[in-house]
Motif scaffolding. Structure first.
Motif, short mmCIF file in Angstrom:
data_model
loop_
_atom_site.label_atom_id
_atom_site.label_comp_id
_atom_site.label_asym_id
_atom_site.label_seq_id
_atom_site.Cartn_x
_atom_site.Cartn_y
_atom_site.Cartn_z
N THR A 219 0.93 -1.20 0.04
CA THR A 219 0.15 0.12 0.16
C THR A 219 0.90 1.22 0.18
O THR A 219 1.61 1.65 1.20
N TYR A 220 0.88 2.08 -1.28
CA TYR A 220 1.44 3.14 -1.22
C TYR A 220 0.96 4.06 -2.32
O TYR A 220 0.25 3.44 -3.25
N LYS A 221 1.17 5.41 -2.48
CA LYS A 221 0.83 6.03 -3.49
C LYS A 221 2.01 6.44 -4.47
O LYS A 221 2.88 6.62 -4.06
N THR A 222 1.65 6.34 -5.76
CA THR A 222 2.61 6.88 -6.77
C THR A 222 2.03 8.04 -7.45
O THR A 222 0.79 8.23 -7.87
N ILE A 223 2.79 9.22 -7.62
CA ILE A 223 2.45 10.66 -8.14
C ILE A 223 3.44 11.01 -9.19
O ILE A 223 4.48 10.44 -9.20
N SER A 224 2.85 11.79 -10.00
CA SER A 224 3.88 12.37 -11.16
C SER A 224 4.73 13.43 -10.67
O SER A 224 5.51 13.35 -11.52
N GLY A 225 4.51 14.19 -9.68
CA GLY A 225 5.12 15.15 -9.35
C GLY A 225 4.93 15.46 -8.08
O GLY A 225 3.88 15.33 -7.26
N LEU A 226 6.12 16.40 -7.31
CA LEU A 226 6.22 16.71 -5.90
C LEU A 226 5.10 17.59 -5.47
O LEU A 226 4.52 17.45 -4.20
#
Length: 234
Positions: A219-226
């Motif tokens: 369980t974790y989030k992946t995002i495209s930018g800070l």
């Protein structure tokens, strides 16, 4: 996937390729050594042998540019059957020196995000690599003022993070790590019941890649930018 971050009190940041550009310079250096050693082997073979040498030397030299320089020199000696010229060895050393002298190029939104988060959370920097080089880059970055604590780790495995959190008296459930490497910045934290956010960089060192099997059920989030972190923590 909804993840609740309301209990987070401390946020950790990776440095290289999370706050500033790093891996790009290693790829450029690999291109240079392929050119320097082109009379001895193909680019692909040189790349393979260099990676193998890095993995062999990792327990001895650790991470960072200096370890990379030593591995490049060893590969040059081996692939040339110890006939490589002093001039080529000097050129390899200069590749490393140039890497160490690179300006620090902050990634988009870094200072804005740190400025906002530092008003609400305790921020720490948790990175690996050569101590002197990382201290130099941090100083050049101008970001030191945002961090409550700075730690240069020999490695980023579960025990390293557990020791760090224990030393700083931080509960895993109240800690969030942000970084570009699933292997180093995400999975070890998830495995010790802390939180993690993955921000992929456009190029990744082969040693840092993981399989889908290793991430299944994590369980974790992946995002495209800070900048997206601010929306998640709002």
């Amino acid at each position: 996937m909804d993840i609740n971050y309301q209990h987070i009190k401390v946020i950790g940041f990776d440095a290289d390729d999370t706050l500033w550009v790093n891996e790009t310079y290693f790829r450029e250096a690999e291109d240079e050594i392929q050119r320097l050693l082109s009379k001895y082997e193909t680019p692909n073979k040189i790349d393979q042998e260099l990676f193998k040498m890095e993995m062999k030397n990792l327990p001895l030299y650790g991470y960072g540019v200096k370890a990379f320089i030593l591995s490049m020199v060893e590969v040059a000696l081996e692939l040339s059957n110890y006939n490589v010229s002093n001039k080529t060895i000097e050129a390899i050393l200069n590749i490393g020196k140039n890497m160490l002298e690179k300006p620090v190029e902050l990634l988009d939104g870094v200072e804005d995000v740190l400025s906002v988060l530092s008003k609400k959370y305790r921020l720490i920097l948790a990175t690996k690599g050569d101590l002197l080089d990382q201290e130099r880059k941090l100083e050049k970055s101008g970001l030191t003022k945002y961090f409550h604590h700075i730690e240069v780790l020999s490695d980023k495995q579960e025990r390293n993070y557990s020791n760090l959190l224990s030393h700083l008296d931080i509960k895993p459930s109240e800690f969030l790590m942000i970084g570009n490497s699933l292997k180093s910045d995400v999975l070890p934290l998830v495995n010790i019941n802390a939180h993690a956010i993955h921000i992929p960089f456009h190029t990744t060192w082969a040693h840092e890649t993981v399989s889908k099997k290793e991430t299944n059920g994590k369980t974790y989030k992946t995002i495209s930018g800070l900048r997206e972190v601010l929306n998640l923590l709002d």
